[in-house]
Design an enzyme around this catalytic site. Structure first.
Site, PDB file in Angstrom:
ATOM      1  N   GLU A 293      87.773 112.765 -36.711  1.00  0.00           N
ATOM      2  CA  GLU A 293      87.644 111.930 -37.898  1.00  0.00           C
ATOM      3  C   GLU A 293      87.238 110.492 -37.550  1.00  0.00           C
ATOM      4  OE1 GLU A 293      87.602 111.155 -41.991  1.00  0.00           O
ATOM      5  OE2 GLU A 293      87.613 113.061 -40.902  1.00  0.00           O
TER       6      GLU A 293
ATOM      7  N   HIS B 120      88.037  95.588 -20.950  1.00  0.00           N
ATOM      8  CA  HIS B 120      88.337  96.401 -19.773  1.00  0.00           C
ATOM      9  C   HIS B 120      89.360  97.459 -20.147  1.00  0.00           C
ATOM     10  CE1 HIS B 120      86.973  92.523 -17.903  1.00  0.00           C
ATOM     11  NE2 HIS B 120      86.133  93.411 -17.408  1.00  0.00           N
TER      12      HIS B 120
END
Length: 163
Positions: free
Chosen positions: A86, A61
């Site tokens: 990246e 969550h």
């Protein structure tokens, strides 16, 4: 293996998991009495059936996962696109300049009701190893628990950057 529902994962011991077969039959029950299978169990099976290489599914969550589902103020988008970062290398099947498309499905009153949407999202976005649930969290998977954990962390980083 399926974790029990309602147990803090950090409080679990190895004997607290259910061992199930691919038809969801209990092969070995947990040693702790009165435990119930995770409410997410039907969703794990959607992933395992659609992604045969998946050996672990993680559901969190994460605040950033939830917020990423709200970047579209209309809440109608069924995907978030991220590129030129990246960390895209950390989610599998992507590189710095790839366009990562993470599907978003709508939340439901109970998690088992997400199965049909999850199935459709995996079919529509087969290159992605995760699905976001609007205002809820993320399901991410990998070829091992280590890979699934690393991908979860990479997705969370990407969502934090996006929001």
């Amino acid at each position: 293996f399926v974790a029990p529902s309602g147990v803090q994962k950090e409080d679990m011991v190895g004997d607290d998991v259910f061992e199930l077969d691919m038809e969801r039959n209990v092969v070995a029950p947990p040693k702790t009495p009165m435990l119930r299978q995770s409410a997410c169990t039907p969703l794990w099976y959607v992933v395992y059936k659609r992604v045969p290489s998946a050996m672990c599914v993680i559901h969190t969550h994460s605040m950033y996962a939830q917020l990423a589902t709200l970047l579209d103020p209309t809440e109608k988008s069924d995907v978030i696109r991220i590129t030129h970062l990246e960390m895209l290398k950390g989610v599998g099947n992507h590189s710095y300049d790839s366009v990562l498309e993470v599907p978003i499905i709508d939340n439901r009153p109970t998690e088992d009701l997400l199965a049909e949407q999850l199935d459709a999202a995996i079919l529509k976005y087969p290159k992605c190893n995760a699905v976001l649930v609007r205002r809820h969290g993320i399901y991410a998977w990998g070829d091992s628990w280590e890979q699934a954990k690393a991908q979860c962390e990479s997705f969370d980083y990407l969502f934090e950057t996006a929001v």
